[in-house]
Scaffold this motif. Structure first.
Motif, PDB file in Angstrom:
ATOM      1  N   PRO A   1     -34.304  66.738 -64.757  1.00 14.94           N
ATOM      2  CA  PRO A   1     -34.314  66.645 -63.163  1.00 14.94           C
ATOM      3  C   PRO A   1     -35.042  65.713 -62.807  1.00 14.94           C
ATOM      4  O   PRO A   1     -34.675  64.517 -61.605  1.00 14.94           O
ATOM      5  CB  PRO A   1     -34.679  68.082 -63.205  1.00 14.94           C
ATOM      6  CG  PRO A   1     -34.219  69.118 -64.348  1.00 14.94           C
ATOM      7  CD  PRO A   1     -34.539  67.849 -65.643  1.00 14.94           C
ATOM      8  N   PHE A   2     -36.832  65.211 -63.367  1.00 14.21           N
ATOM      9  CA  PHE A   2     -37.476  64.561 -62.520  1.00 14.21           C
ATOM     10  C   PHE A   2     -36.863  62.814 -62.374  1.00 14.21           C
ATOM     11  O   PHE A   2     -37.106  62.192 -61.741  1.00 14.21           O
ATOM     12  CB  PHE A   2     -38.326  65.133 -63.235  1.00 14.21           C
ATOM     13  CG  PHE A   2     -39.155  66.464 -62.502  1.00 14.21           C
ATOM     14  CD1 PHE A   2     -39.844  66.498 -61.221  1.00 14.21           C
ATOM     15  CD2 PHE A   2     -39.799  67.291 -63.467  1.00 14.21           C
ATOM     16  CE1 PHE A   2     -40.014  67.411 -60.601  1.00 14.21           C
ATOM     17  CE2 PHE A   2     -39.946  68.625 -63.028  1.00 14.21           C
ATOM     18  CZ  PHE A   2     -40.059  68.834 -61.836  1.00 14.21           C
ATOM     19  N   ALA A   3     -36.571  62.635 -64.044  1.00 15.82           N
ATOM     20  CA  ALA A   3     -36.271  61.248 -64.141  1.00 15.82           C
ATOM     21  C   ALA A   3     -34.415  61.262 -63.347  1.00 15.82           C
ATOM     22  O   ALA A   3     -34.738  60.136 -62.860  1.00 15.82           O
ATOM     23  CB  ALA A   3     -35.693  61.629 -65.851  1.00 15.82           C
ATOM     24  N   THR A   4     -33.406  61.835 -62.663  1.00 13.62           N
ATOM     25  CA  THR A   4     -32.852  61.939 -62.060  1.00 13.62           C
ATOM     26  C   THR A   4     -33.612  61.270 -60.565  1.00 13.62           C
ATOM     27  O   THR A   4     -32.616  60.439 -60.182  1.00 13.62           O
ATOM     28  CB  THR A   4     -32.315  63.170 -62.035  1.00 13.62           C
ATOM     29  OG1 THR A   4     -31.229  62.636 -63.614  1.00 13.62           O
ATOM     30  CG2 THR A   4     -30.518  62.510 -61.271  1.00 13.62           C
ATOM     31  N   LEU A   5     -33.960  62.528 -60.165  1.00 12.07           N
ATOM     32  CA  LEU A   5     -34.637  62.527 -59.132  1.00 12.07           C
ATOM     33  C   LEU A   5     -35.837  60.866 -58.421  1.00 12.07           C
ATOM     34  O   LEU A   5     -35.101  60.543 -58.112  1.00 12.07           O
ATOM     35  CB  LEU A   5     -35.959  63.464 -58.362  1.00 12.07           C
ATOM     36  CG  LEU A   5     -36.983  63.285 -57.492  1.00 12.07           C
ATOM     37  CD1 LEU A   5     -35.503  63.692 -56.547  1.00 12.07           C
ATOM     38  CD2 LEU A   5     -37.174  64.727 -57.471  1.00 12.07           C
ATOM     39  N   PHE A   6     -36.178  60.494 -59.880  1.00 15.90           N
ATOM     40  CA  PHE A   6     -37.283  59.369 -60.049  1.00 15.90           C
ATOM     41  C   PHE A   6     -36.006  58.252 -59.955  1.00 15.90           C
ATOM     42  O   PHE A   6     -35.984  56.898 -59.312  1.00 15.90           O
ATOM     43  CB  PHE A   6     -38.343  59.401 -60.992  1.00 15.90           C
ATOM     44  CG  PHE A   6     -39.337  60.558 -60.301  1.00 15.90           C
ATOM     45  CD1 PHE A   6     -39.618  60.133 -58.834  1.00 15.90           C
ATOM     46  CD2 PHE A   6     -39.782  61.176 -60.776  1.00 15.90           C
ATOM     47  CE1 PHE A   6     -40.805  61.596 -58.482  1.00 15.90           C
ATOM     48  CE2 PHE A   6     -40.700  61.974 -60.975  1.00 15.90           C
ATOM     49  CZ  PHE A   6     -41.142  62.211 -60.082  1.00 15.90           C
ATOM     50  N   GLY A   7     -35.175  58.650 -60.820  1.00 19.16           N
ATOM     51  CA  GLY A   7     -34.359  57.160 -60.559  1.00 19.16           C
ATOM     52  C   GLY A   7     -33.667  56.743 -59.106  1.00 19.16           C
ATOM     53  O   GLY A   7     -33.691  55.950 -58.686  1.00 19.16           O
ATOM     54  N   SER A   8     -32.786  57.964 -58.855  1.00 21.47           N
ATOM     55  CA  SER A   8     -32.755  57.667 -57.518  1.00 21.47           C
ATOM     56  C   SER A   8     -33.518  57.629 -56.538  1.00 21.47           C
ATOM     57  O   SER A   8     -32.908  56.433 -55.118  1.00 21.47           O
ATOM     58  CB  SER A   8     -31.929  58.565 -56.854  1.00 21.47           C
ATOM     59  OG  SER A   8     -31.383  59.673 -58.050  1.00 21.47           O
ATOM     60  N   ILE A   9     -34.520  57.726 -56.049  1.00 19.22           N
ATOM     61  CA  ILE A   9     -35.114  57.698 -55.849  1.00 19.22           C
ATOM     62  C   ILE A   9     -35.603  55.642 -55.377  1.00 19.22           C
ATOM     63  O   ILE A   9     -36.145  54.709 -55.279  1.00 19.22           O
ATOM     64  CB  ILE A   9     -36.627  58.151 -55.341  1.00 19.22           C
ATOM     65  CG1 ILE A   9     -36.697  59.155 -54.588  1.00 19.22           C
ATOM     66  CG2 ILE A   9     -37.842  57.968 -54.728  1.00 19.22           C
ATOM     67  CD1 ILE A   9     -37.983  60.651 -55.002  1.00 19.22           C
ATOM     68  N   ALA A  10     -35.861  55.419 -57.062  1.00 25.56           N
ATOM     69  CA  ALA A  10     -36.255  53.889 -57.056  1.00 25.56           C
ATOM     70  C   ALA A  10     -35.191  52.822 -57.061  1.00 25.56           C
ATOM     71  O   ALA A  10     -35.005  52.041 -56.298  1.00 25.56           O
ATOM     72  CB  ALA A  10     -36.604  53.800 -58.083  1.00 25.56           C
TER      73      ALA A  10
END
Length: 76
Positions: free
Chosen positions: A10-19
């Protein structure tokens, strides 16, 4: 290892979208898209679909496959 992956996904998905959106914002591509008349929901929807798809995959495929390797067996 599977338990760590379940926590990180979930955090990888969140940070990927933010980036991705930060990169689009820095290049002023979001401004151009908004100026062309596209709604915010239209350019956010691909990220929403990817996040929903990863969530469905994690729940339906990854979790049942990784549960036996973690020692969590149904019925115990």
């Amino acid at each position: 290892m599977p338990e760590l992956n379940e926590r990180i996904l979930p955090f990888a998905t969140l940070f990927g979208s933010i980036a991705a959106f930060l990169n689009l914002s820095r290049r002023l591509e979001l401004v151009i898209v908004r100026a062309s008349g596209m709604s915010a929901w239209q350019f956010i929807s691909p990220a929403l679909f990817v996040a929903a798809g990863l969530g469905v995959f994690a729940i339906t495929v990854y979790n049942p496959v990784s549960a036996p390797s973690q020692g969590h067996v149904a019925g115990n």
